[in-house]
Design a protein around this motif. Structure first.
Motif, mmCIF file in Angstrom:
data_model
loop_
_atom_site.group_PDB
_atom_site.id
_atom_site.type_symbol
_atom_site.label_atom_id
_atom_site.label_comp_id
_atom_site.label_asym_id
_atom_site.label_seq_id
_atom_site.Cartn_x
_atom_site.Cartn_y
_atom_site.Cartn_z
ATOM 1 N N HIS A 11 0.819 -1.207 0.000
ATOM 2 C CA HIS A 11 0.000 0.000 0.000
ATOM 3 C C HIS A 11 0.857 1.262 0.000
ATOM 4 O O HIS A 11 0.347 2.343 -0.282
ATOM 5 N N ASN A 30 -4.430 0.069 -1.032
ATOM 6 C CA ASN A 30 -5.303 1.196 -0.716
ATOM 7 C C ASN A 30 -6.577 1.076 -1.538
ATOM 8 O O ASN A 30 -6.525 0.785 -2.736
ATOM 9 N N LEU A 62 -5.041 11.182 0.846
ATOM 10 C CA LEU A 62 -3.864 10.325 0.923
ATOM 11 C C LEU A 62 -2.757 10.850 0.013
ATOM 12 O O LEU A 62 -1.570 10.825 0.394
ATOM 13 N N SER A 90 -3.279 0.742 -5.589
ATOM 14 C CA SER A 90 -4.418 1.499 -5.078
ATOM 15 C C SER A 90 -5.570 1.377 -6.055
ATOM 16 O O SER A 90 -5.365 1.376 -7.279
ATOM 17 N N SER A 98 -7.581 2.638 4.008
ATOM 18 C CA SER A 98 -8.407 3.670 3.382
ATOM 19 C C SER A 98 -8.277 4.956 4.178
ATOM 20 O O SER A 98 -8.999 5.166 5.155
#
Length: 327
Positions: A186, A219, A236, A277, A305
């Motif tokens: 991630h 993600n 993010l 992601s 998340s």
């Protein structure tokens, strides 16, 4: 598709640590109802935007407020601790919540050098990681004849251990020890495929695990439309951009145009970092995950998340759960 949650208990701008921890518990209760398998929390120190530094304490908070979902560490950074202390902490958790506790172990300190000094540790502590894992494993196993050092509670609890990593080192160690392996793709996806190949090819069965079990971190920002998912993901993207700038702070709200925030070079670095992601509507996320799972065949996905609005984060995990059930 087996799904789990990786939660950093993000503290958002305008929010508090208490709010972040309350939101983590609320999320855990929801994903438990939606069929998720695990809820893991991560150890990070001296980071103003993360409320899970006292990881074992937060695990107890989540486990006490849920009924069936497995709760654990994703992970405990073992170089920061004596194995005896971790055996006692997680032995206690397993005693309180039997059959529901996982212990993922990382080799990185998870912080900077100044904070390591505050923890009374050093970067050299990571060099003894394999030996520390062996020691921890022994402390959680039934006591042997004449054993004088025992973790109480802890001895005989056999808390399941996982090795976490983002390189071939962790993959090889997990394979040698016969432990499940979780890859941190991630945020560090570069060695993902090679690490999974090494882990699977070199795996040696153990008392804990008869065949390899690989969990991959991704993600996911799912929403009712592609445009909303893309907008939510800018929180993010801003966080990762700030990391490259050497600044760490609270989780920022989403913005309408991320290109006004980062430079072309920063965009390239963050986009590479976020290759694993899946962002957008239900159909977009489902299509991306289908291709990803077909290519890598993970045994489990653990999903991060970093979404600013709690209701939107719940909705993202709800959509993902619906996708998994349709599969």
């Amino acid at each position: 598709m087996h799904l789990s949650v990786l939660d950093l208990a993000f503290i958002r701008e305008g929010g508090t640590a208490a709010e972040a921890l309350a939101n983590s518990l609320d999320l855990a209760r929801h994903v438990e109802a939606w069929g998720y398998k695990r809820f893991w929390l991560a150890e990070h120190h001296n980071m103003t935007g993360i409320a899970s530094a006292a990881t074992s304490v937060v695990i107890g908070h989540i486990a006490a407020g849920t009924r069936t979902i497995r709760v654990g560490a994703g992970g405990i950074m073992l170089p920061n601790h004596a194995p005896m202390i971790i055996a006692e902490q997680f032995g206690t958790l397993e005693t309180l919540y039997p059959g529901r506790i996982d212990l993922g172990l990382g080799r990185a300190p998870g912080t900077d050098q100044a904070t390591l000094r505050a923890l009374r540790r050093s970067y050299e502590s990571a060099e003894s990681f394999p030996q520390d894992v062996y020691e921890l494993q022994a402390l959680l196993a039934p006591a042997g004849p004449g054993q004088t050092i025992r973790a109480v509670p802890g001895v005989g609890t056999n808390v399941p251990l996982w090795i976490l990593g983002s390189s071939l080192f962790g993959a090889k160690l997990a394979a040698v020890l016969g432990l499940p392996y979780a890859f941190a793709s991630h945020f560090a996806p570069d060695a993902l495929e090679q690490a999974l190949s090494v882990y699977r090819s070199e795996f040696q069965p153990s008392e804990q695990l008869s065949k390899p079990h690989a969990m991959v971190a991704v993600n996911v920002v799912a929403a009712d439309t592609d445009a909303e998912g893309v907008r939510l993901a800018t929180s993010l993207q801003q966080r990762f951009t700030d990391m490259f700038r050497g600044t760490r702070g609270l989780l920022p709200p989403p913005i309408d145009d991320i290109d006004t925030y980062w430079s072309a070079a920063e965009k390239a670095r963050v986009s590479s970092m976020m290759r694993c992601s899946f962002i957008g509507s239900r159909d977009t996320v489902a299509s991306g995950l289908e291709e990803f799972n077909a290519r890598l065949q993970p045994d489990e996905l653990i999903v991060a998340s970093a979404i600013f609005d709690h209701a939107a984060r719940l909705r993202s995990y709800e959509i993902l759960g619906e996708i998994a059930r349709q599969d």
